[in-house]
Scaffold this motif. Structure first.
Motif, mmCIF file in Angstrom:
data_model
loop_
_atom_site.group_PDB
_atom_site.id
_atom_site.type_symbol
_atom_site.label_atom_id
_atom_site.label_comp_id
_atom_site.label_asym_id
_atom_site.label_seq_id
_atom_site.Cartn_x
_atom_site.Cartn_y
_atom_site.Cartn_z
ATOM 1 N N ILE A 1 0.836 -1.204 0.000
ATOM 2 C CA ILE A 1 0.000 0.000 0.000
ATOM 3 C C ILE A 1 0.870 1.253 0.000
ATOM 4 O O ILE A 1 0.611 2.207 -0.743
ATOM 5 N N PHE B 1 -7.821 2.510 1.485
ATOM 6 C CA PHE B 1 -6.794 1.481 1.601
ATOM 7 C C PHE B 1 -7.018 0.707 2.894
ATOM 8 O O PHE B 1 -7.233 1.297 3.956
ATOM 9 N N ASP C 1 -5.467 -2.527 5.248
ATOM 10 C CA ASP C 1 -4.410 -3.497 5.514
ATOM 11 C C ASP C 1 -5.021 -4.896 5.526
ATOM 12 O O ASP C 1 -5.945 -5.169 6.296
#
Length: 272
Positions: free
Chosen positions: A130, A152, A154
Motif C-alpha cells: 500500500i 486502503f 491493511d
C-alpha cells in the motif's frame, strides 16, 4: 532525451506547442522543455496535457519495471491491460502475478483508471505494498483526490476481522452512492479459500431481509501465481469472467454466467 511519443501525440491531434500549452495553463517555453525532456511536469500539468492529447498520464511517470521497459512486447501488452481497465465497469477478474514490480505497476494503473471515472475503490493489500502504491499515486495526483476515492485497507487487519465486523465497517463509511454508482475492490490474498471472507459476506447479505441497491461492482482478486496449483487454477477459472497475468487479460474459457458468484452491493439502499 526528447519525449518523441509526446511530440507524436501532439502532432496526431494537429496541435501546436502553443495550443497545448495554453490549454494546459502553462507557457509555451515550459511545454517545450517538457517535450525536449529538459523538465518533468508536475502532477496537475501532466494530467492536463494527458487529457488534451488523450493518453495515460502515467507515461510521464513510468514505473521502475525493468522487464517492461526493456521489452517492447511487454510494453504493448501492458497498454492493452490499461485499455481493458478503461472499458470495464463491473465483473470478476482473477489476477495471478509472477513478479511483484509488475503487480504494483498494474495496481497503480488500475487505480488511476478508476479515478478517471470517479469510481470508489477499496484496495486491500499488505501495508508495505500500500505504501509503495501510495507513493506512485502521489507523484501523479493530489492527495485529496486519492483520499476522496480510495480506501486502503491493511489485509492483515481485514482478514483478522469477522465477516460481520467487515460488513459493519463498509456500512459505517456512508459513502454518497446512488443506484447508478459503481465501486471496485482490489484484494491481494495469500491463499485461496472457497468459503472466504467475500463468500461469507455474500451469505450474510442473502440472510438479511432487506433491499439492496443495484450498484455495479468490479472485483479483482490477486494471488502470487506460485501459490496456486494447476488443479486449483482450473477450478477457480470457473468462478471468474476474466483471467489476468502480468501482461494480459483474457476471458476465462471455463466461466459460465449462470449461478456464479457476483458480489452484491455492499451498501444498503437508503429508504428514507
Amino acid at each position: 532525451m526528447k519525449r518523441e511519443w509526446l511530440i507524436q501525440a501532439r502532432k496526431s491531434k494537429k496541435l501546436t506547442q502553443e495550443q497545448v500549452a495554453a490549454q494546459s495553463f502553462i507557457d509555451r517555453g515550459y511545454y517545450s522543455q517538457i517535450e525536449n525532456g529538459k523538465r518533468n511536469p508536475g502532477p496537475s500539468v501532466a494530467l492536463n496535457i494527458a487529457k488534451i492529447l488523450e493518453f495515460d498520464p502515467m507515461l510521464f511517470f513510468p514505473y521502475k519495471n525493468t522487464d517492461t521497459s526493456n521489452n517492447p512486447e511487454n510494453k504493448q501488452a501492458q497498454h492493452s491491460i490499461i485499455d481493458f481497465y478503461k472499458n470495464i465497469s463491473k465483473g470478476n477478474i482473477l489476477y495471478l502475478y509472477n513478479d511483484k514490480s509488475n503487480y504494483l505497476n498494474n495496481a497503480v494503473h488500475f487505480l488511476l483508471t478508476r479515478l478517471e471515472i470517479d469510481q470508489y475503490c477499496f484496495f486491500i493489500d499488505h501495508h508495505q505494498n500500500i505504501q509503495s502504491i501510495l507513493l506512485e499515486l502521489e507523484n501523479i495526483l493530489p492527495k485529496s483526490k486519492i483520499k476522496q476515492n480510495i480506501i486502503f485497507m491493511d489485509s492483515k487487519i481485514m482478514y483478522d476481522n469477522t465477516p460481520i465486523n467487515t460488513i459493519n465497517f463498509f456500512q459505517s463509511l456512508q459513502l454518497p452512492l446512488t443506484n447508478d454508482s459503481s465501486i471496485c475492490i482490489w484484494s491481494s490474498e495469500e491463499k485461496y479459500f472457497h468459503d472466504d471472507w467475500l463468500s461469507l459476506l455474500k451469505k450474510y447479505f442473502q440472510s438479511v431481509n432487506t433491499e439492496y441497491s443495484s450498484i455495479q461492482t468490479l472485483l479483482v482478486r490477486s494471488y502470487d501465481a506460485f501459490s496456486i496449483s494447476a488443479a486449483l487454477h482450473i477450478k477457480i477459472m470457473r468462478d471468474y469472467q476474466y483471467l489476468m497475468t502480468d501482461y494480459e487479460i483474457v476471458e476465462s474459457p471455463l466461466y459460465s454466467a449462470s449461478d456464479k458468484f457476483m458480489l452484491p452491493s455492499l451498501f444498503l439502499q437508503d429508504n428514507s
